[in-house]
Design an enzyme around this catalytic site. Sequence first.
Site, PDB file in Angstrom:
ATOM      1  N   ASP A   2      -8.080  16.782   5.216  1.00 18.32           N
ATOM      2  CA  ASP A   2      -9.499  16.762   5.575  1.00 18.32           C
ATOM      3  C   ASP A   2      -9.967  15.338   5.851  1.00 18.32           C
ATOM      4  O   ASP A   2      -9.444  14.380   5.282  1.00 18.32           O
ATOM      5  CB  ASP A   2     -10.316  17.369   4.419  1.00 18.32           C
ATOM      6  N   ASN A   4     -10.562  13.995   9.163  1.00 21.52           N
ATOM      7  CA  ASN A   4     -10.242  13.401  10.472  1.00 21.52           C
ATOM      8  C   ASN A   4     -11.504  13.072  11.261  1.00 21.52           C
ATOM      9  O   ASN A   4     -11.625  11.988  11.845  1.00 21.52           O
ATOM     10  CB  ASN A   4      -9.412  14.368  11.327  1.00 21.52           C
ATOM     11  N   ARG A  15     -14.116  12.811  17.720  1.00 22.19           N
ATOM     12  CA  ARG A  15     -13.426  13.527  16.632  1.00 22.19           C
ATOM     13  C   ARG A  15     -11.945  13.740  16.926  1.00 22.19           C
ATOM     14  O   ARG A  15     -11.088  13.621  16.046  1.00 22.19           O
ATOM     15  CB  ARG A  15     -14.086  14.894  16.396  1.00 22.19           C
ATOM     16  N   GLU A  49     -11.540  29.934   9.409  1.00 18.87           N
ATOM     17  CA  GLU A  49     -12.921  29.497   9.680  1.00 18.87           C
ATOM     18  C   GLU A  49     -12.984  28.449  10.806  1.00 18.87           C
ATOM     19  O   GLU A  49     -14.027  28.297  11.446  1.00 18.87           O
ATOM     20  CB  GLU A  49     -13.549  28.899   8.416  1.00 18.87           C
ATOM     21  N   ASN A  50     -11.881  27.754  11.037  1.00 22.51           N
ATOM     22  CA  ASN A  50     -11.896  26.674  12.039  1.00 22.51           C
ATOM     23  C   ASN A  50     -12.128  27.156  13.469  1.00 22.51           C
ATOM     24  O   ASN A  50     -12.495  26.370  14.354  1.00 22.51           O
ATOM     25  CB  ASN A  50     -10.600  25.848  11.990  1.00 22.51           C
ATOM     26  N   TRP A  51     -11.941  28.468  13.723  1.00 25.69           N
ATOM     27  CA  TRP A  51     -12.217  29.004  15.070  1.00 25.69           C
ATOM     28  C   TRP A  51     -13.682  28.828  15.438  1.00 25.69           C
ATOM     29  O   TRP A  51     -14.044  28.889  16.607  1.00 25.69           O
ATOM     30  CB  TRP A  51     -11.865  30.494  15.147  1.00 25.69           C
ATOM     31  N   ARG A 176     -13.229  20.947  -3.449  1.00 25.58           N
ATOM     32  CA  ARG A 176     -13.163  22.411  -3.467  1.00 25.58           C
ATOM     33  C   ARG A 176     -11.876  22.848  -2.776  1.00 25.58           C
ATOM     34  O   ARG A 176     -11.215  22.067  -2.103  1.00 25.58           O
ATOM     35  CB  ARG A 176     -14.376  23.015  -2.760  1.00 25.58           C
ATOM     36  N   LEU A 177     -11.552  24.152  -2.960  1.00 26.81           N
ATOM     37  CA  LEU A 177     -10.300  24.675  -2.395  1.00 26.81           C
ATOM     38  C   LEU A 177     -10.480  25.242  -0.994  1.00 26.81           C
ATOM     39  O   LEU A 177      -9.511  25.355  -0.238  1.00 26.81           O
ATOM     40  CB  LEU A 177      -9.722  25.753  -3.309  1.00 26.81           C
TER      41      LEU A 177
HETATM   42  C1  IPE Z   1      -9.414  18.091   9.120  1.00 27.26           C
HETATM   43  O1  IPE Z   1     -10.373  17.173   9.530  1.00 27.26           O
HETATM   44  C2  IPE Z   1      -8.630  18.653  10.273  1.00 27.26           C
HETATM   45  C3  IPE Z   1      -8.768  20.104  10.501  1.00 27.26           C
HETATM   46  C4  IPE Z   1      -9.497  20.937   9.843  1.00 27.26           C
HETATM   47  C5  IPE Z   1      -7.981  20.637  11.610  1.00 27.26           C
HETATM   48  P1  IPE Z   1     -11.845  17.637   9.818  1.00 27.26           P
HETATM   49  O2  IPE Z   1     -11.961  17.980  11.265  1.00 27.26           O
HETATM   50  O3  IPE Z   1     -12.240  18.732   8.885  1.00 27.26           O
HETATM   51  O4  IPE Z   1     -12.657  16.323   9.529  1.00 27.26           O
HETATM   52  P2  IPE Z   1     -14.120  16.209   8.905  1.00 27.26           P
HETATM   53  O5  IPE Z   1     -14.175  17.059   7.687  1.00 27.26           O
HETATM   54  O6  IPE Z   1     -15.062  16.676   9.963  1.00 27.26           O
HETATM   55  O7  IPE Z   1     -14.257  14.758   8.616  1.00 27.26           O
HETATM   56 MG    MG Z   2     -13.395  18.905   7.198  1.00 21.96          MG
END
Ligand code: IPE
Ligand code: MG
Length: 230
Positions: A2, A4, A15, A49-51, A176-177
């Site tokens: 987490d 990035n 990003r 959830e990332n979708w 958190r997990l």
């Molecule tokens: C983690 O970095 C990478 C992925 C979930 C693919 P984030 O994209 O969650 O970075 P923040 O949390 O916005 O800083």
């Molecule tokens: Mg993140």
Amino acid sequence: MDGNGRWAKARGLPRIEGHRRGVENVLAILDAGAEMGIEVLTLYAFSVENWQRPAEEVAALMGLLEHFIGLHTDRLVQRETRLRVAGDISALPAGARGAVEAAMERTSHFRKRTLCLALNYGSRTEIVEAAKAFARDVAAGRATPESLDWAALSQRLYTAGLPDPDLIIRTSGETRLSNFLLLQAAYAEMYFTPVPWPEFGPERLKEAVDSFRRRERRFGKTGEQVRCGR
Ligand code: IPE
Ligand code: MG
């Protein structure tokens, strides 16, 4: 992995640049992990959830995944590392899915080390799918409700055959997990660090493992304590 996005933002970068740096760090951590004797390394790469992120970011992440696997399967082979996936990769774009499947096939015979990528992974989804699989076996007469125990359930999880994690590291200051390995984490040691993933290099990994080795695990018992250090 987490942080990035925040890492990039703090530097006035897009990003996706943070994700690129994050992927570079995966290589460093893979090598360091192998050197430290870590047998199974699971990376939470993309959650169910990332979708919901902007389509452009999702596409960039999938592109990075495909690129990374294509470029570094040889390195996995050199390191005798098997690639596995936790999650439903049928939902991934064809390019990324194809790359992952090819790399899994090329490395499936390795036993020494495992790199497990959690892709389109969500713990609740995983548990629901395992419950469905068991229910189907009951309906088909292959199992009875009474035969359901932890072994029967865990062998229907995406992580079937892998040991439970000893140590779970979360970077970037969140504590958190977030739907990651909820059942498998029952006795895992947790390590939270403010360091964002692109900066969580080999030295940081060593600090985390050193912290783990200083801990005592009791697995719910008193007295006989299991020292983490070897
Ligand atoms: C983690 O970095 C990478 C992925 C979930 C693919 P984030 O994209 O969650 O970075 P923040 O949390 O916005 O800083
Ligand atoms: Mg993140």
